[in-house]
Structures are given as structure tokens and as C-alpha cells.
Design a protein around this motif. Structure first.
Motif, PDB file in Angstrom:
ATOM      1  N   LEU A 100       0.874  -1.069   0.296  1.00 60.14           N
ATOM      2  CA  LEU A 100      -0.023  -0.161  -0.229  1.00 60.14           C
ATOM      3  C   LEU A 100       0.521   1.206   0.319  1.00 60.14           C
ATOM      4  CD1 LEU A 100      -2.891   1.813  -0.090  1.00 60.14           C
ATOM      5  CD2 LEU A 100      -2.483   1.142   2.216  1.00 60.14           C
ATOM      6  N   ASN A 101       1.558   1.330   1.308  1.00 57.42           N
ATOM      7  CA  ASN A 101       2.718   2.538   1.260  1.00 57.42           C
ATOM      8  C   ASN A 101       3.493   3.390  -0.859  1.00 57.42           C
ATOM      9  OD1 ASN A 101       2.096   3.548   3.581  1.00 57.42           O
ATOM     10  ND2 ASN A 101       3.158   2.738   4.356  1.00 57.42           N
ATOM     11  N   GLY A 108       1.081   9.826  -5.073  1.00 59.00           N
ATOM     12  CA  GLY A 108       1.734  11.379  -4.607  1.00 59.00           C
ATOM     13  C   GLY A 108       0.635  11.785  -3.347  1.00 59.00           C
ATOM     14  N   LYS A 109       0.271  10.742  -2.510  1.00 54.71           N
ATOM     15  CA  LYS A 109      -0.942  10.810  -2.027  1.00 54.71           C
ATOM     16  C   LYS A 109       0.282  10.960  -0.174  1.00 54.71           C
ATOM     17  CE  LYS A 109      -4.770   8.938  -3.969  1.00 54.71           C
ATOM     18  NZ  LYS A 109      -5.274   8.084  -4.228  1.00 54.71           N
ATOM     19  N   LYS A 242      -8.060   8.456   0.803  1.00 57.67           N
ATOM     20  CA  LYS A 242      -6.821   9.679   0.661  1.00 57.67           C
ATOM     21  C   LYS A 242      -6.787  10.121  -0.373  1.00 57.67           C
ATOM     22  CE  LYS A 242      -3.713   7.164   3.934  1.00 57.67           C
ATOM     23  NZ  LYS A 242      -3.666   7.901   4.734  1.00 57.67           N
ATOM     24  N   ARG A 243      -7.769  10.436  -1.296  1.00 57.95           N
ATOM     25  CA  ARG A 243      -7.953  11.362  -2.696  1.00 57.95           C
ATOM     26  C   ARG A 243      -7.545  12.774  -2.241  1.00 57.95           C
ATOM     27  NH1 ARG A 243     -12.285   8.507  -7.072  1.00 57.95           N
ATOM     28  NH2 ARG A 243      -9.738   6.953  -7.441  1.00 57.95           N
TER      29      ARG A 243
END
Length: 243
Positions: A100-101, A108-109, A242-243
Motif C-alpha cells: 500500500l505505501n 502522490g498521497k 486519501k484523495r
């Protein structure tokens, strides 16, 4: 000829002895941990049991509390198919190893630095797939044979958030005798109930029948024991949040 008859007789006696030994073993409450036997009784709640095993469940306990499910694992009468910390770490991943990371970084999140960086409702949704009402040990589940499911189909169960899983016990063979070997619990998450036989996410139980004061814990095999039984789905949901 006489020697052959004696040999056949000895083989039959040996198979009979083996069957009696297996049947005797099946009458006991055996608690298997990766093939070994462990103490199946814990003096405390399901949550306290998880807390007592920080090497295996420290991160799991953290997300249980973040999701607001700690009271349920303390007071509800339930059965919990427990994922392990390794599965949480594999989900989050490191920037240099994928997961995920790595995806969040590439998009860019903000990456997940601590478990509270994930929306608590997401943790709640996927943890509840592992929670079932009532106390059920291995002996309470029906047989499943993944090669002959029309005969031994297991059974459908609804979790706390009404997701659907098939749960059943595989009876392994022993000494050439079918279904007379050790028994192992399996849980299969069903992604789409409109297609109840398709896309199963099956995970073996590594340690079954751990009995706490308010429930039963079945610890999932670390291989395949993904949180929520679908790593891709939870990864997508966290990334979208996380948008």
C-alpha cells in the motif's frame, strides 16, 4: 500362500489399529498450532487473549481498538477468525518493497506511518468479516471436501457486517484410509453472494478452538490470512480514502 495370507492379515490389523487410534484422538479437544498442540483454554476475554500475544497480534489489537470493536471482543459471545500482525505489515508494506505505501507514494498521497492514518471505518469493515456471532469450535462446523463439495459442502455463515463465508472442516486421509486423518478448519470468504461458488478466498486455520471467557478464537494461517480476506480490496479502499 500361507505367508501371503499372514501378511494380508497383519495389514488389516494395522489398519484397524490405526483407525481406532485416530477415532480416539478425534474424541479429544486438540488445539493445533502449526501442527503442534497448545492449551485451548484462556482465562480472560477474546481481546485479552489477543493482548497476551503481542508478537502475533499487537497490530491486530491496535486496529481493533481504532475500529471501536474492543467492547465486542470483550463482552459479545462470538467466534473470531484472527489474522496476524504479519498480514497487517504485508498490507501496509514499505516504500522499497511494494504494498500500500509504495502505491500511495507513487500516487502522490500521504503514506501510512501509523495505523491511525487509516480511516477507522475501513478497519471496522474488514475486521468484522472475521467476526461471527456465537461460540463455535471446530467440532461445531460441518465437513468440507474441496474435491467433492456436492457431498461435503461446508456451510454458509454471515459475519458481523453480513459478509458471507463458507466454513468447514477438512478431514484428511491417514494410512491410506480416507477421512481418518487430522482435521483442519478452513474459512472461505465469498466476494459475491449472487455467485456463491465463485471467487472463494480460502484460508486454513493454523490454531483452532482457543476458548476465552466470551468466545472462541481460530488463528488463521499466516500464508493467505489477509485482513478482510481480500488485500486488493482493502488496499483500493484505503487509497481512495486519501484523495
Amino acid at each position: 500362500m500361507k505367508t501371503l495370507m499372514i501378511h494380508k492379515f497383519r495389514n488389516r490389523v494395522w489398519k484397524l489399529v490405526l483407525m481406532l487410534m485416530v477415532l480416539s484422538a478425534c474424541t479429544k479437544d486438540d488445539y493445533y498450532v502449526e501442527g503442534g498442540v497448545a492449551n485451548g483454554r484462556f482465562d480472560g476475554s477474546v481481546l485479552q487473549y489477543l493482548e497476551s500475544k503481542p508478537v502475533e497480534f499487537d497490530s491486530v489489537v491496535q486496529i481493533v481498538k481504532l475500529a471501536g470493536l474492543d467492547d465486542y471482543l470483550t463482552t459479545d459471545e462470538l467466534t473470531f477468525f484472527a489474522p496476524r500482525d504479519e498480514n497487517i505489515k504485508e498490507l501496509i508494506g514499505a516504500l522499497d518493497r511494494g504494498g500500500l505505501n509504495r502505491r500511495l507514494y507513487n500516487e502522490g498521497k500521504d503514506t501510512v506511518k501509523v495505523l491511525s492514518d487509516v480511516d477507522s471505518l475501513i478497519w471496522r469493515k474488514y475486521l468484522q468479516r472475521h467476526m461471527f456471532r456465537g461460540k463455535n469450535k471446530l467440532m461445531d462446523y460441518p465437513q468440507i471436501d474441496f474435491g467433492q463439495q456436492t457431498i461435503y459442502p461446508g456451510q454458509t455463515y454471515y459475519s458481523y457486517n453480513n459478509s458471507v463465508s463458507n466454513i468447514g472442516v477438512v478431514y484428511n486421509d491417514a494410512g491410506g484410509v480416507k477421512y481418518m486423518g487430522y482435521r483442519q478448519l478452513h474459512i472461505s470468504y465469498i466476494p459475491d453472494i449472487s455467485r456463491p461458488t465463485a471467487g472463494w478466498r480460502t484460508v486454513r486455520v493454523a490454531s483452532s478452538d482457543i476458548e476465552a471467557d466470551n468466545g472462541i478464537v481460530h488463528v488463521l494461517d499466516v500464508n493467505g490470512g489477509e485482513l478482510g480476506f481480500d488485500r486488493g480490496e482493502i488496499e483500493n479502499e484505503i487509497a481512495e480514502s486519501k484523495r
